[in-house]
Write a protein that holds these residues in place. Structure first.
Motif, PDB file in Angstrom:
ATOM      1  N   LEU A 453       0.849  -1.201   0.000  1.00  0.00           N
ATOM      2  CA  LEU A 453       0.000   0.000   0.000  1.00  0.00           C
ATOM      3  C   LEU A 453       0.881   1.246   0.000  1.00  0.00           C
ATOM      4  O   LEU A 453       1.613   1.511   0.953  1.00  0.00           O
ATOM      5  CB  LEU A 453      -0.920   0.000   1.222  1.00  0.00           C
ATOM      6  CG  LEU A 453      -1.888  -1.188   1.310  1.00  0.00           C
ATOM      7  CD1 LEU A 453      -2.656  -1.154   2.627  1.00  0.00           C
ATOM      8  CD2 LEU A 453      -2.844  -1.191   0.122  1.00  0.00           C
ATOM      9  N   ARG A 454       0.829   2.014  -1.093  1.00  0.00           N
ATOM     10  CA  ARG A 454       1.699   3.191  -1.223  1.00  0.00           C
ATOM     11  C   ARG A 454       0.965   4.443  -1.682  1.00  0.00           C
ATOM     12  O   ARG A 454       1.258   5.543  -1.220  1.00  0.00           O
ATOM     13  CB  ARG A 454       2.832   2.898  -2.215  1.00  0.00           C
ATOM     14  CG  ARG A 454       3.776   1.774  -1.782  1.00  0.00           C
ATOM     15  CD  ARG A 454       4.930   1.606  -2.755  1.00  0.00           C
ATOM     16  NE  ARG A 454       5.862   0.574  -2.336  1.00  0.00           N
ATOM     17  CZ  ARG A 454       5.748  -0.706  -2.610  1.00  0.00           C
ATOM     18  NH1 ARG A 454       4.698  -1.119  -3.319  1.00  0.00           N
ATOM     19  NH2 ARG A 454       6.641  -1.587  -2.197  1.00  0.00           N
ATOM     20  N   GLU A 455       0.030   4.288  -2.562  1.00  0.00           N
ATOM     21  CA  GLU A 455      -0.560   5.452  -3.222  1.00  0.00           C
ATOM     22  C   GLU A 455      -1.484   6.230  -2.266  1.00  0.00           C
ATOM     23  O   GLU A 455      -2.502   5.721  -1.816  1.00  0.00           O
ATOM     24  CB  GLU A 455      -1.366   4.997  -4.446  1.00  0.00           C
ATOM     25  CG  GLU A 455      -1.895   6.169  -5.275  1.00  0.00           C
ATOM     26  CD  GLU A 455      -2.626   5.682  -6.521  1.00  0.00           C
ATOM     27  OE1 GLU A 455      -3.481   6.429  -7.015  1.00  0.00           O
ATOM     28  OE2 GLU A 455      -2.336   4.564  -6.980  1.00  0.00           O
ATOM     29  N   GLY A 456      -1.115   7.461  -1.956  1.00  0.00           N
ATOM     30  CA  GLY A 456      -1.943   8.348  -1.147  1.00  0.00           C
ATOM     31  C   GLY A 456      -2.103   7.919   0.292  1.00  0.00           C
ATOM     32  O   GLY A 456      -3.001   8.390   0.990  1.00  0.00           O
ATOM     33  N   VAL A 457      -1.227   7.033   0.770  1.00  0.00           N
ATOM     34  CA  VAL A 457      -1.363   6.486   2.119  1.00  0.00           C
ATOM     35  C   VAL A 457      -0.508   7.285   3.096  1.00  0.00           C
ATOM     36  O   VAL A 457       0.660   7.599   2.817  1.00  0.00           O
ATOM     37  CB  VAL A 457      -0.945   5.001   2.151  1.00  0.00           C
ATOM     38  CG1 VAL A 457      -0.903   4.487   3.581  1.00  0.00           C
ATOM     39  CG2 VAL A 457      -1.931   4.173   1.345  1.00  0.00           C
ATOM     40  N   ARG A 458      -1.101   7.598   4.241  1.00  0.00           N
ATOM     41  CA  ARG A 458      -0.382   8.312   5.299  1.00  0.00           C
ATOM     42  C   ARG A 458      -0.288   7.403   6.524  1.00  0.00           C
ATOM     43  O   ARG A 458      -1.271   6.767   6.915  1.00  0.00           O
ATOM     44  CB  ARG A 458      -1.120   9.599   5.653  1.00  0.00           C
ATOM     45  CG  ARG A 458      -0.466  10.380   6.794  1.00  0.00           C
ATOM     46  CD  ARG A 458      -1.258  11.621   7.103  1.00  0.00           C
ATOM     47  NE  ARG A 458      -0.721  12.300   8.279  1.00  0.00           N
ATOM     48  CZ  ARG A 458      -1.276  13.364   8.843  1.00  0.00           C
ATOM     49  NH1 ARG A 458      -2.379  13.882   8.338  1.00  0.00           N
ATOM     50  NH2 ARG A 458      -0.725  13.908   9.914  1.00  0.00           N
TER      51      ARG A 458
END
Length: 488
Positions: A453-458
């Motif tokens: 999980l990388r895209e737009g993840v904080r």
């Protein structure tokens, strides 16, 4: 000011003492609650079963060897998003009512001595009551239900008595000894038709639970057999026989004297002169129920059918507080009578009570408070930190992907807001869909299981065992994504 004008405040002083002791005990419980979670793993297990009830309420086998009422309370707390916090608050409230209920019950038969008030004070500040009275375990509520049932019986309210005992019978097995007690009281006191409800209702609750469990498990009293199996295994794993702890060496008198001595020390000796006074003045239902409960927990422990836990004594604290208070009163009356100053008996009894409480506060209570608070501070630290981080990032419509089942109690999120997918099966697109439809999506899992999980993840929280991630809705929403099926 005249002597007559002084009397009302003096009459209120004993009640104020009980209220003050209750307030002090409540503040101590709040302090422990703020220090950290319950030390007993059973509290988490009860809360987890409560969450399962929201989705599997028809399946009675989810209760394992336990009775269902506390799990129903846990289910309500979970539905409101409070879980263990709600259960602890209910226990704390019950513990605050118990000393007042005990005092009111004893004053039904004793308005001449200070015993009811001294008993209320001792009950409030009894170390086991203070420490256990704010936990997520059911003992505090059970203690109050039994007291209120005895009070209802004294007030000639058999339906209320039966209803309270019925609730108690679905909360703790010790209550299964009480329908026979109230059957005996009903028989001795005239066998009025209406009075039979006091034992019929709890008897029906016990029979109903056994029948329902038989219908689903396929075995009569399966939960009792399973409890014996579990206890036998626990005895082996804890090496009880090899280590021979005090609870085992003193088994026949462990609940009679061992546990209460650890709370009061030498002050427990006041029980000896207190017994005759309690038999003369205390309500019959209270004394008989207490004796039955003491016999029950002792017999179960001697039969090695439980673990001899201190909290099983909690329902007996009101009885022992009364016995000690009555012994103090009887001693004070004898001493002041011998000195020719019988009018000082109440003051002398209060002095004995204060001396005992001073010993308790400096010794057993201080030790138990310090040990419990210290042990609780570091308990489930990462789970609590992850749960706090998630709640800080949670919005009203957001849902949570979570594949760590033990975390659910600490998240304090209703089950219908959880998506229990394996984290490895979650992709960036899944989070995009969920966030687009609900404004935000969150993930709770182990760090290694969220590496994709990388895209737009904080990252809201991360340690070696847990990670909490947040995905917000994109600035421009794709209508095709909004029409995608919701995650299940």
């Amino acid at each position: 000011m005249t002597a007559a004008a002084d009397r009302p405040p003096l009459r209120r002083a004993p009640w104020l003492a009980v209220v003050l002791a209750t307030i002090v005990a409540t503040l101590l419980r709040v302090r422990l609650a703020l220090a950290g979670p319950d030390l007993d793993v059973d509290a988490l297990a009860h809360a987890a079963i409560g969450r399962r009830m929201l989705e599997e309420w028809r399946d009675v086998t989810i209760h394992w060897v336990w009775l269902p009422l506390w799990h129903a309370v846990g289910a309500l707390c979970a539905a409101l998003g409070h879980d263990l916090v709600g259960q602890r608050a209910l226990s704390l409230l019950a513990s605050a009512v118990t000393p007042l209920a005990l005092t009111a019950l004893l004053r039904r038969r004793d308005r001449d001595t200070a015993t009811p008030f001294l008993a209320g004070v001792l009950c409030a500040l009894w170390p086991l009551n203070v420490v256990m009275g704010g936990t997520a375990e059911p003992e505090a509520v059970f203690q109050l239900l039994v007291l209120l049932a005895c009070l209802a019986w004294e007030r000639r309210q058999p339906v209320a008595t039966g209803a309270l005992l019925g609730l108690a019978a679905l909360l703790r097995y010790e209550a299964w000894a009480l329908p026979g007690v109230f059957l005996s009281l009903w028989w001795v006191e005239g066998r009025a038709r209406r009075g039979a409800w006091a034992w019929i209702i709890p008897g029906a609750a016990i029979a109903g639970w056994a029948l329902l469990h038989r219908a689903q498990s396929g075995e009569w009293l399966w939960f009792l057999r399973e409890n014996r199996r579990y206890i036998a295994q626990a005895w082996r794993e804890m090496a009880f026989v090899e280590h021979r702890p005090p609870s085992l060496r003193l088994a026949p008198i462990w609940y009679l004297a061992g546990i209460p001595w650890r709370s009061l020390g030498p002050a427990l000796l006041f029980v000896l002169p207190g017994v005759p006074a309690v038999l003369r003045r205390a309500p019959r239902a209270f004394v008989t129920a207490g004796a039955a409960l003491l016999a029950f927990v002792t017999a179960v422990w001697v039969a090695r059918a439980n673990l001899g836990l201190d909290r099983h004594f909690m329902v007996l604290v009101p009885l022992y507080a009364t016995l000690v208070a009555a012994g103090m009163t009887a001693t004070a009356e004898r001493v002041t009578g011998a000195l020719g100053r019988p009018q000082l008996a109440r003051l002398a009894a209060a002095g004995l009570c204060l001396a005992a409480l001073q010993h308790v506060a400096r010794g057993p209570l201080k030790r138990q408070m310090r040990w419990t608070a210290h042990a609780a501070r570091g308990l489930y630290a990462r789970e609590r930190a992850a749960g706090a981080a998630l709640r800080a990032g949670l919005t009203p419509g957001a849902r949570v992907f979570c594949d760590v089942r033990r975390m659910e109690v600490f998240l304090r999120v209703p089950p219908w807001r959880l998506i229990r997918w394996e984290a490895q099966a979650i992709g960036d697109f899944n989070l995009l869909v969920e966030a687009s439809q609900r404004g935000r999506a969150l993930v709770v899992t182990a760090p290694a299981r969220a590496a994709q999980l990388r895209e737009g993840v904080r990252v809201l929280y991360r340690d070696e065992a847990l990670v909490v991630l947040r995905r917000d809705a994109p600035a421009a929403l794709d209508p095709r994504v909004l029409r995608m099926p919701a995650a299940r």
